[in-house]
Design an enzyme around this catalytic site. Structure first.
Site, short mmCIF file in Angstrom:
data_model
loop_
_atom_site.label_atom_id
_atom_site.label_comp_id
_atom_site.label_asym_id
_atom_site.label_seq_id
_atom_site.Cartn_x
_atom_site.Cartn_y
_atom_site.Cartn_z
N SER A 25 39.04 26.87 40.69
CA SER A 25 39.09 28.02 41.59
C SER A 25 38.35 27.67 42.87
O SER A 25 37.24 27.12 42.81
CB SER A 25 38.46 29.24 40.93
OG SER A 25 38.53 30.37 41.79
N HIS A 65 42.13 31.23 49.38
CA HIS A 65 41.75 31.17 47.98
C HIS A 65 42.87 30.49 47.20
O HIS A 65 44.05 30.69 47.50
CB HIS A 65 41.52 32.59 47.45
CG HIS A 65 41.70 32.72 45.96
ND1 HIS A 65 42.89 33.17 45.40
CD2 HIS A 65 40.87 32.46 44.93
CE1 HIS A 65 42.77 33.19 44.08
NE2 HIS A 65 41.56 32.76 43.78
N ASN A 123 43.68 29.23 42.93
CA ASN A 123 43.20 29.16 41.55
C ASN A 123 44.33 28.69 40.66
O ASN A 123 45.47 29.13 40.81
CB ASN A 123 42.71 30.55 41.11
CG ASN A 123 42.37 30.59 39.64
OD1 ASN A 123 43.17 31.03 38.83
ND2 ASN A 123 41.19 30.13 39.30
N HIS A 143 41.71 51.32 46.94
CA HIS A 143 40.84 52.35 47.50
C HIS A 143 40.92 52.40 49.03
O HIS A 143 40.48 53.37 49.64
CB HIS A 143 39.39 52.14 47.04
CG HIS A 143 38.78 50.85 47.51
ND1 HIS A 143 39.16 49.63 47.02
CD2 HIS A 143 37.82 50.60 48.43
CE1 HIS A 143 38.45 48.68 47.60
NE2 HIS A 143 37.63 49.24 48.47
N GLY A 178 30.09 35.78 30.12
CA GLY A 178 28.83 35.05 30.21
C GLY A 178 28.93 33.82 31.08
O GLY A 178 28.18 32.86 30.88
#
Length: 298
Positions: A90, A104, A106, A173, A256
């Site tokens: 990424s 970007h 990925n 939004h 994690g």
């Protein structure tokens, strides 16, 4: 399932892309290898405060676990209780010059396994472009490269993945696109494993051809405080998307993952303003009217 060939491809891709970026920057990227206590690890390659890239990172990660995180089982509840592996490359590049777009890319692979049952696997990935000042020739170049990359994999593939990208990188939004899109795909397991892996490799291998010529063309263009100010304002949209909507960010944090590497995608200088609007007829206004609404660039 033997995932070594996939891992080898991803680590090689990271090395190749970083090599091309270092040649443009004229300086080395930091190399930071890390281990994940719950299983796996990765390699982060990063530059900050460079001449060309104000911040840029190219991450490889390969993480493993015995229990699926909530972000993965929300739309695939049948995977609960399986052990899993997720790996990929990424990258996010935030150039210093406001006339150079952020980008970007990925590419990733996921497999969930349970003794006595067939592995459940899929690939995902894509690339997208986030300009601050729009240039039609740049948009056409980026999208044509995406189209040419996917054309060998069947009629309609590029059209579908372009729309998926437009729909995904959208700030609900704000009712506003993050950038001008590109291609995006997920849960890819249609046809053979070889076809899916090949498509994913094609996307990863074509990123520098799609993006770096734009950077080379725009990196020396003069700019002033107005352009830097607008760049910082628009970077705020990038932050909002990554922290509110991006599934990869949520998966990394919930599983994690290494927070420093996950949040490497955030730009170094950002501004927010209350109810700001661009001056009518300005180049800033043109970004909103002519570039952010989805369109056929090819």
């Amino acid at each position: 399932m033997d995932t070594a060939p996939i891992r080898d491809y991803f680590t090689g891709l990271q090395d190749r892309i970083v090599g091309e970026l270092e040649a443009i920057e004229g300086a080395p990227f930091l190399r930071d290898a890390w281990d994940r206590p719950q299983g796996g690890g990765g390699i982060s390659r990063l530059i900050e405060d460079g001449k060309v890239f104000e911040r840029g990172g190219v991450n490889f990660s390969h993480v493993k676990g015995d229990q699926m995180p909530a972000s993965a089982t929300a739309h695939r509840p049948e995977l609960a209780g399986r052990c899993w592996q997720a790996m990929g490359v990424s990258l996010v590049l935030h150039p210093r010059n406001p006339y150079c777009p952020t980008s970007h890319m990925n590419v990733r692979f996921f497999v969930a396994e349970k003794e006595g049952e067939e592995p459940v696997w899929w690939f995902g990935g894509g690339m997208d472009l986030t300009p601050y000042y729009g240039f039609e020739e740049d948009a056409r170049h980026f999208h044509r490269t995406c189209r040419d990359t996917l054309d060998p994999f069947g009629a309609g593939v590029h059209e579908r993945y372009k729309k998926w990208c437009d729909d995904y990188f959208f700030l609900k939004h704000r009712n506003e696109a993050r950038g001008i899109g590109g291609i995006f795909f997920d849960d890819l397991n249609e046809g053979s494993f070889g076809r899916c892996f090949g498509l994913t490799q094609a996307v990863g291998d074509s990123f520098t051809a799609a993006y770096l010529p734009i950077v080379e063309h725009r990196r020396e263009r003069p700019y002033g405080e107005r352009e830097r100010d607008f760049q910082a304002y628009r970077r705020g949209r990038y932050v909002e998307f990554n922290l509110v909507w991006d599934r990869g960010t949520l998966f990394g944090l919930q599983s994690g993952g290494r927070t420093e590497s996950i949040l490497m995608s955030l730009p170094p200088i950002v501004k927010w303003r209350y109810s700001w609007q661009p001056e009518p007829g300005s180049e800033e206004a043109r970004l909103y009217s002519d570039f952010l609404p989805p369109r056929d660039w090819v």
